[in-house]
Write an enzyme that holds these catalytic residues in place. Structure first.
Site, PDB file in Angstrom:
ATOM      1  N   CYS A 227      -9.576  -2.508  -0.663  1.00 28.18           N
ATOM      2  CA  CYS A 227     -10.274  -1.223  -0.473  1.00 28.18           C
ATOM      3  C   CYS A 227     -11.593  -1.225  -1.253  1.00 28.18           C
ATOM      4  CB  CYS A 227      -9.369  -0.082  -0.917  1.00 28.18           C
ATOM      5  SG  CYS A 227     -10.186   1.532  -0.985  1.00 28.18           S
TER       6      CYS A 227
ATOM      7  N   CYS B  56     -12.338   1.870  -3.404  1.00 27.26           N
ATOM      8  CA  CYS B  56     -11.476   1.891  -4.588  1.00 27.26           C
ATOM      9  C   CYS B  56     -12.115   1.147  -5.745  1.00 27.26           C
ATOM     10  CB  CYS B  56     -10.116   1.258  -4.275  1.00 27.26           C
ATOM     11  SG  CYS B  56      -9.145   2.120  -3.024  1.00 27.26           S
TER      12      CYS B  56
END
Length: 324
Positions: free
Chosen positions: A79, A82
């Site tokens: 991700c 993230c």
């Protein structure tokens, strides 16, 4: 298994009320135990950010949320957003200096937790306060927005749940985070556990009776009083037609029972101020036995929410003005 007291709706649920009382007691107990042992109960700044998996979720998140608001960062290695959000959350966790605890959960390794929280995409950030799960935000967010959210979270933890946070000592050894001491078994713990199990399984008559059994032997038991108030409230609203109840309350403002029934629904739906306000207005419009009936129901609803809740304190003042 989904943790008890978890609510994704953001509505104030009744289980959180009980959790608030338990959280205050556990936090006070932990501080007292640390004082008896001659320690401060302090943790290292490094322990303010922890990795959590499904096996340790109850211990590391639910139990710790009785001491401090736990912010959960759901992330994954693949991700990209993230990789920007997670370091920011970690820095803020240290900067908040014990007012929050950051729990990082890798969704690839903990699919069950991802499903239980109903997460559709990451990054996703939740908080758990006194066992109550609350969604904070999903996707990328700016530092100013995150700070504002965390400030509100800390305020809720302090005002509603009495959470004073963790003591941080830069000299403390990492990995030495204290665990809350186990509460010694009380004489009525078996009966209380039976009542909780009945409540969780939807056996409301059984829960009511179990709590009454405790109060017969120990009339001052606060946990039983709170549990009985919750169980009786849920029993009153079980099977009612919400639309009809609200129509009756709107069409018959002078009907005491109609207003009481609507106030019960208000509280179960998390509209605490509406429930209190409705009954206080009804007290102002009534006299004699009707007024006393409304007053008694309002006092019962105070028991459900808890005496230390700011909304209860404000409503008690308003009730006193209405009566005198």
């Amino acid at each position: 298994m989904q943790p008890r007291n978890m609510s994704m709706s953001g509505v104030v649920d009744l289980a959180a009320v009980k959790a608030a009382q338990e959280a205050k007691a556990k936090a006070e107990q932990a501080r007292a135990q640390a004082a008896r042992e001659g320690g401060t109960g302090a943790i290292s700044p490094a322990d303010l950010v922890i990795d959590v998996d499904e096996a340790g979720f109850e211990r590391d998140v639910l139990q710790r949320s009785a001491e401090v608001p736990v912010v959960i960062d759901f992330w994954a290695e693949w991700c990209e957003p993230c990789k920007q959000l997670s370091p920011l959350l970690e820095r803020l966790a240290v900067e908040y200096n014990g007012r929050i605890l950051l729990a990082k959960i890798d969704v690839d390794a903990n699919q069950m937790l991802m499903q239980q929280f109903g997460i559709q995409g990451i990054p996703a950030v939740f908080a758990v306060v006194a066992g109550q799960a609350l969604p904070l935000f999903q996707g990328a967010a700016g530092e100013a927005q995150i700070r504002q959210t965390l400030d509100q979270l800390v305020q809720v933890g302090e005002q509603r749940f009495g959470l004073t946070g963790l003591t941080v000592d830069p000299e403390a050894e990492p990995g030495g985070a204290p665990s809350a001491p186990e509460r010694p078994a009380g004489p009525h713990d078996g009966l209380l556990e039976a009542a909780v199990q009945a409540l969780d399984s939807g056996d409301l008559p059984g829960a009511v009776q179990a709590y009454k059994n405790v109060l017969t032997e120990d009339p001052g038991n606060e946990e039983a009083k709170l549990g009985l108030a919750q169980a009786e409230l849920l029993q009153r609203v079980q099977g009612v037609d919400p639309q009809q109840v609200r129509r009756d309350a709107a069409d018959k403002p002078a009907d005491v029972q109609a207003q009481i029934a609507a106030a019960d629904l208000d509280l179960v739906g998390g509209h605490v101020e509406d429930a209190f306000g409705r009954l206080i207005e009804t007290v102002q419009r009534t006299v004699g036995d009707d007024r006393d009936t409304v007053r008694m129901r309002l006092v019962e609803l105070f028991e459900v929410v808890g005496p230390d809740d700011p909304r209860v304190i404000a409503a008690r003042r308003a009730l006193a003005r209405a009566l005198f």
